[in-house]
Design a protein around this motif. Sequence first.
Motif, PDB file in Angstrom:
ATOM      1  N   ALA A 191       0.833  -1.210   0.000  1.00 20.22           N
ATOM      2  CA  ALA A 191       0.000   0.000   0.000  1.00 20.22           C
ATOM      3  C   ALA A 191       0.862   1.252   0.000  1.00 20.22           C
ATOM      4  CB  ALA A 191      -0.914  -0.012   1.226  1.00 20.22           C
ATOM      5  N   GLY A 192       1.948   1.215   0.781  1.00 16.29           N
ATOM      6  CA  GLY A 192       2.844   2.365   0.803  1.00 16.29           C
ATOM      7  C   GLY A 192       3.448   2.636  -0.565  1.00 16.29           C
ATOM      8  N   VAL A 193       3.816   1.561  -1.264  1.00 17.54           N
ATOM      9  CA  VAL A 193       4.362   1.724  -2.619  1.00 17.54           C
ATOM     10  C   VAL A 193       3.298   2.310  -3.546  1.00 17.54           C
ATOM     11  CG1 VAL A 193       5.270   0.486  -4.629  1.00 17.54           C
ATOM     12  CG2 VAL A 193       6.065  -0.123  -2.329  1.00 17.54           C
ATOM     13  N   LYS A 194       2.069   1.852  -3.401  1.00 20.08           N
ATOM     14  CA  LYS A 194       0.985   2.338  -4.255  1.00 20.08           C
ATOM     15  C   LYS A 194       0.756   3.834  -4.092  1.00 20.08           C
ATOM     16  CE  LYS A 194      -3.822   1.576  -5.575  1.00 20.08           C
ATOM     17  NZ  LYS A 194      -5.084   0.835  -5.297  1.00 20.08           N
ATOM     18  N   VAL A 195       0.934   4.331  -2.863  1.00 20.53           N
ATOM     19  CA  VAL A 195       0.687   5.761  -2.645  1.00 20.53           C
ATOM     20  C   VAL A 195       1.951   6.604  -2.759  1.00 20.53           C
ATOM     21  CG1 VAL A 195      -1.384   5.367  -1.276  1.00 20.53           C
ATOM     22  CG2 VAL A 195       0.835   5.497  -0.120  1.00 20.53           C
ATOM     23  N   GLY A 196       3.067   6.001  -3.222  1.00 14.23           N
ATOM     24  CA  GLY A 196       4.222   6.802  -3.598  1.00 14.23           C
ATOM     25  C   GLY A 196       5.495   6.614  -2.818  1.00 14.23           C
ATOM     26  N   LEU A 197       5.522   5.752  -1.813  1.00 11.81           N
ATOM     27  CA  LEU A 197       6.753   5.518  -1.073  1.00 11.81           C
ATOM     28  C   LEU A 197       7.644   4.526  -1.813  1.00 11.81           C
ATOM     29  CD1 LEU A 197       5.305   5.103   2.545  1.00 11.81           C
ATOM     30  CD2 LEU A 197       6.625   7.047   1.689  1.00 11.81           C
ATOM     31  N   SER A 198       8.944   4.599  -1.540  1.00 10.31           N
ATOM     32  CA  SER A 198       9.839   3.590  -2.095  1.00 10.31           C
ATOM     33  C   SER A 198       9.566   2.259  -1.408  1.00 10.31           C
ATOM     34  CB  SER A 198      11.304   3.981  -1.878  1.00 10.31           C
ATOM     35  OG  SER A 198      11.651   3.858  -0.508  1.00 10.31           O
ATOM     36  N   ARG A 199       9.932   1.175  -2.056  1.00 11.63           N
ATOM     37  CA  ARG A 199       9.717  -0.149  -1.464  1.00 11.63           C
ATOM     38  C   ARG A 199      10.434  -0.268  -0.128  1.00 11.63           C
ATOM     39  NH1 ARG A 199       6.139  -3.813  -1.126  1.00 11.63           N
ATOM     40  NH2 ARG A 199       5.840  -3.739  -3.394  1.00 11.63           N
ATOM     41  N   TRP A 200      11.678   0.190  -0.062  1.00 10.08           N
ATOM     42  CA  TRP A 200      12.450   0.072   1.169  1.00 10.08           C
ATOM     43  C   TRP A 200      11.801   0.872   2.298  1.00 10.08           C
ATOM     44  CZ3 TRP A 200      15.852  -2.613   3.782  1.00 10.08           C
ATOM     45  CH2 TRP A 200      16.463  -2.032   4.885  1.00 10.08           C
ATOM     46  N   ALA A 204      10.049  -0.705   5.705  1.00  7.25           N
ATOM     47  CA  ALA A 204      10.578  -0.342   7.021  1.00  7.25           C
ATOM     48  C   ALA A 204       9.491   0.274   7.895  1.00  7.25           C
ATOM     49  CB  ALA A 204      11.747   0.627   6.866  1.00  7.25           C
ATOM     50  N   LEU A 205       8.678   1.148   7.325  1.00  6.02           N
ATOM     51  CA  LEU A 205       7.609   1.787   8.084  1.00  6.02           C
ATOM     52  C   LEU A 205       6.534   0.780   8.489  1.00  6.02           C
ATOM     53  CD1 LEU A 205       7.270   5.098   6.047  1.00  6.02           C
ATOM     54  CD2 LEU A 205       8.029   4.899   8.425  1.00  6.02           C
ATOM     55  N   ALA A 206       6.208  -0.137   7.597  1.00  4.97           N
ATOM     56  CA  ALA A 206       5.185  -1.145   7.902  1.00  4.97           C
ATOM     57  C   ALA A 206       5.646  -2.041   9.057  1.00  4.97           C
ATOM     58  CB  ALA A 206       4.892  -1.981   6.659  1.00  4.97           C
TER      59      ALA A 206
END
Length: 272
Positions: A191-200, A204-206
């Motif tokens: 989900a983070g990648v979908k909304v614009g975060l890098s995979r790494w 890490a945040l998840a």
Amino acid sequence: MSISGKIAFVGAGNMGEALIRGLLASKAIAPAEIRVSDSRKTRLDELQQRYGVTVCGSNIAAVEEAAAVVFCVKPQILQTVARETKEAIPAEAVVISVAAGKSSALLEACLAPGARVVRAMPNVAALVGEGATAVSAGAHATDDDVRTAVAMFEPVGRVLVVDESAMDAVTGLSGSGPAFIFMVIEALSDAGVKVGLSRWDSHALACQTVLGAAKLVIETQEHTGRLKDMVCSPGGTAIAAVHTLEQGGLRTTLINAVEVATRRARELGDRE
């Protein structure tokens, strides 16, 4: 709590190593007091070099003179290994099994009459010292035997003593539960990648979010509903997202997953 006497680990897989590492790190026992057997010589060589434990060429040699015997073998070979070592296990030894779904009565039937058996259900997080383990006493196990089992698993996480009738539910919840949480972490990361975060960054945040949330519950002892309300401001982002989770049936799906895993554990146990 220190552990008195030699401990024999029959089976040297990931769980066996996790317990050995935890016991030695907590200084509950000296390396020389631990004996290990396994069908793989290369594995035994690894453990000897890594921890300084005594490795044995056979299961029988490992259990002789042991104060505690831990069967860290796959459920399908538990009975074979128990029968093999039956005559060599000292009468005063406590026998601890981590074989999922296999009752203490089944193990007792494979050992000498009056064998003192304690059943344990740890989970994979024991590998990093944050396991959740439940232990239950067999028909002949004493309170001291249960305390020995608790002392053995405490260095790798939290331990609860339960009635054996609850062990299938333990398997469904904490035994299988890490797989559910891994899926949650993976989904949050995607989900983070979908909304614009890098995979790494997203991964890490998840991971830290799940870790921090669990630690907050444990350390504050607050009800999870109250903690959820602390995050959900009126008209804010979190309450909007919680509404979506409710629409998707998150709670029902997780409850059903634990129920199905519990039922499956019971079915596997019925194959004794």
